[in-house]
Design a protein around this motif. Structure first.
Motif, PDB file in Angstrom:
ATOM      1  N   LEU B 184       0.832  -1.209   0.000  1.00 25.57           N
ATOM      2  CA  LEU B 184       0.000   0.000   0.000  1.00 25.57           C
ATOM      3  C   LEU B 184       0.865   1.257   0.000  1.00 25.57           C
ATOM      4  CD1 LEU B 184      -2.972  -0.906   2.351  1.00 25.57           C
ATOM      5  CD2 LEU B 184      -3.125  -0.094  -0.005  1.00 25.57           C
ATOM      6  N   ASN B 185       1.951   1.215   0.763  1.00 26.60           N
ATOM      7  CA  ASN B 185       2.849   2.371   0.796  1.00 26.60           C
ATOM      8  C   ASN B 185       3.496   2.610  -0.562  1.00 26.60           C
ATOM      9  OD1 ASN B 185       2.690   3.629   3.312  1.00 26.60           O
ATOM     10  ND2 ASN B 185       3.737   1.899   4.271  1.00 26.60           N
ATOM     11  N   SER B 186       3.844   1.527  -1.260  1.00 24.41           N
ATOM     12  CA  SER B 186       4.419   1.681  -2.601  1.00 24.41           C
ATOM     13  C   SER B 186       3.414   2.351  -3.527  1.00 24.41           C
ATOM     14  CB  SER B 186       4.806   0.315  -3.166  1.00 24.41           C
ATOM     15  OG  SER B 186       5.829  -0.247  -2.397  1.00 24.41           O
ATOM     16  N   ARG B 187       2.159   1.920  -3.415  1.00 21.06           N
ATOM     17  CA  ARG B 187       1.105   2.521  -4.240  1.00 21.06           C
ATOM     18  C   ARG B 187       1.009   4.016  -3.966  1.00 21.06           C
ATOM     19  NH1 ARG B 187      -3.059  -0.352  -6.458  1.00 21.06           N
ATOM     20  NH2 ARG B 187      -3.813   1.685  -7.090  1.00 21.06           N
ATOM     21  N   ILE B 188       1.036   4.357  -2.686  1.00 20.96           N
ATOM     22  CA  ILE B 188       0.902   5.762  -2.290  1.00 20.96           C
ATOM     23  C   ILE B 188       2.046   6.588  -2.856  1.00 20.96           C
ATOM     24  CG2 ILE B 188       1.050   7.304  -0.278  1.00 20.96           C
ATOM     25  CD1 ILE B 188      -0.636   5.155   1.231  1.00 20.96           C
TER      26      ILE B 188
END
Lengths: 227, 249
Positions: B184-188
């Motif tokens: 999720l952090n990578s997506r953000i």
């Protein structure tokens, strides 16, 4: 068992997240439900929501950083507010008025955790005040457990550094808000973290949802720099 | 030890074990507790526990004395002994007089006798068809272990097994949750970088994404690493390779 039969009631062998939230609300006889993922005590986004009010409850918590899910996740315990209009303890000063205006009267947050893994929280709301019965409370605890297991089971098979497709299907991970943060950061020469704070502050002070502000920024209808 | 006194100790031990089962309990601490209590509660001189590692081989995890540790390590090295038998068959190996097992585990027996042990018992750590290790008990005096002691020892091994399997499931959950947060952090980060590129270049989000991806590919970079570089300012959108260009050509 009742939970499992409800989850597969639509004949779908792979219970998607949309069904999951519906079942959370059905099992506990609530008006709606939402499942929020959190990390470092801050909301990351919602995996599913049952209706527009649940969307708003999740949205408000994401924008304001307060509410039943945030507290349930932080404390690791259920957070119960049987009457948002006449709360026993004064809390969520920013969250409560818009949540009430949207038709929420009772809201409940249940932490999603499997062992030491804390994923986020499930929220349940009802359009009239009142406590959860013992049965409803017990069912909600079971549903929170089922939801946590379901999220992990979906993610378990995803490739590294990828969010499982099933999890993304009905999710809102606030991608537009992050795009807007990148734009505002560039406009003001500040970090993306600060930019998100500026977006939140703008939303709060103009009585707008964060997503509305973000969409205006991305559509280039709103700039934060003086130019 | 009086029967009733032992029962009290045994009950206390179970409570003590359950008390250690907090979310992030330490497996070695738990098994060391089991080894120590076996010696205190049962008529045995020493106890040790082996667990199967993810790679499939057994490891000595806990022991009540250095002598047991030495004997158990020797058992693993020489690939013969009661713990290995209990683990591979899933059945208890009890009341083995070390003077008379020469044919079965010749090297193990002489090593154990060298440490003053006279008899050995090994119990599988087993739950619902899965064996995850073995508990071995050593005595420095002769005579068979009482049936009630064998039952009590198996009960201790069983409780430890349940605890460990539960702990492994919880660790697995923790791992998947960390992976989910990471993803999720990578997506953000990628979305934030798209915003930075869009603002700096006047492109729309899709074009900004394609520009970012093109640059990352041209530089054999992961998309998320290029995005991070954009966010922390070390990669300027103005410095991007433009579509159609390739560094490798």
């Amino acid at each position: 068992m009742r939970v499992l039969s409800l989850l597969s009631a639509d004949g779908n062998t792979e219970p998607g997240t949309a069904r999951l939230c519906d079942v959370c609300a059905e099992v506990s006889a609530m008006s709606g439900a939402g499942i929020m993922l959190m990390a470092d005590n801050a909301p990351l986004g919602s995996v599913c929501t049952t209706n527009e009010v649940s969307v708003l409850i999740e949205e408000l918590q994401y924008t304001l950083g307060e509410g039943p899910c945030v507290d349930a996740h932080k404390s690791g315990r259920p957070v119960l507010e049987p009457d948002l209009a006449d709360p026993a303890t004064l809390r969520w000063l920013a969250f409560s008025p818009p949540a009430l205006a949207a038709g929420t009267r009772a809201v409940f947050g249940f932490p999603l955790q499997v062992g030491a893994a804390r994923l986020g929280a499930m929220n349940l709301y009802r359009d009239r005040p009142g406590r959860l019965s013992d049965d409803q409370h017990a069912d909600a605890l079971v549903m929170a457990d089922v939801a946590a297991q379901a999220v992990l089971a979906m993610q378990a098979n995803a490739p590294f550094d990828t969010v499982a497709r099933e999890l993304e299907a009905g999710a809102n991970f606030h991608l537009v808000e992050h795009q807007a943060s990148g734009m505002v950061a560039t406009q003001l020469g500040i970090s993306v973290g600060e930019a998100l704070v500026r977006l939140r502050a703008h939303a709060f002070s103009h009585d707008l949802a964060l997503i509305e502000v973000a969409e205006a920024v991305v559509a280039r209808q709103l700039r934060f720099d003086p130019s | 030890m009086e029967g009733s006194e032992r029962e009290v100790l045994l009950a206390r031990t179970f409570v003590e074990i359950v008390d250690t089962l907090v979310d992030d309990f330490d497996v070695v601490d738990l098994l060391t507790l089991v080894a120590d209590r076996c010696v205190e509660v049962l008529e045995v001189s020493a106890a040790g526990l082996m667990l199967v590692a993810p790679e499939g081989d057994l490891r000595v995890v806990a022991y009540s004395s250095e002598a047991v540790r030495a004997v158990e390590l020797f058992e693993l090295q020489s690939e013969e002994g009661p713990s290995l038998d209990a683990f591979s068959t899933g059945a208890p190996v009890v009341n083995q007089d070390l003077e008379r097992v020469n044919g079965r585990w010749p090297r193990f027996a002489s090593k154990a006798i060298g440490c003053d042990f006279r008899s050995v018992h090994a119990l599988p750590m087993r739950l619902r068809g899965v064996t995850i290790g073995a508990l071995s008990l050593f005595r420095t005096h002769e005579g068979a272990m009482e049936e009630s002691d064998v039952i009590a020892a198996q009960a201790l091994a069983d409780v430890a097994t349940v605890a460990i399997l539960h702990h492994r499931a919880a660790s697995e959950a923790q791992l998947v949750n960390e992976q989910l947060n990471h993803a999720l952090n990578s997506r953000i980060v990628i979305e934030q970088a798209k915003g930075v590129v869009a603002e700096a270049t006047g492109l729309d989000m899709e074009q900004a994404f394609n520009r970012l991806r093109h640059h990352a590919r041209n530089h054999n970079q992961r998309l998320v690493d290029a995005a991070r570089a954009v966010i922390d300012g070390t990669l300027k959108p103005e410095a991007f390779d433009l579509p159609g260009s390739s560094r490798r050509s």
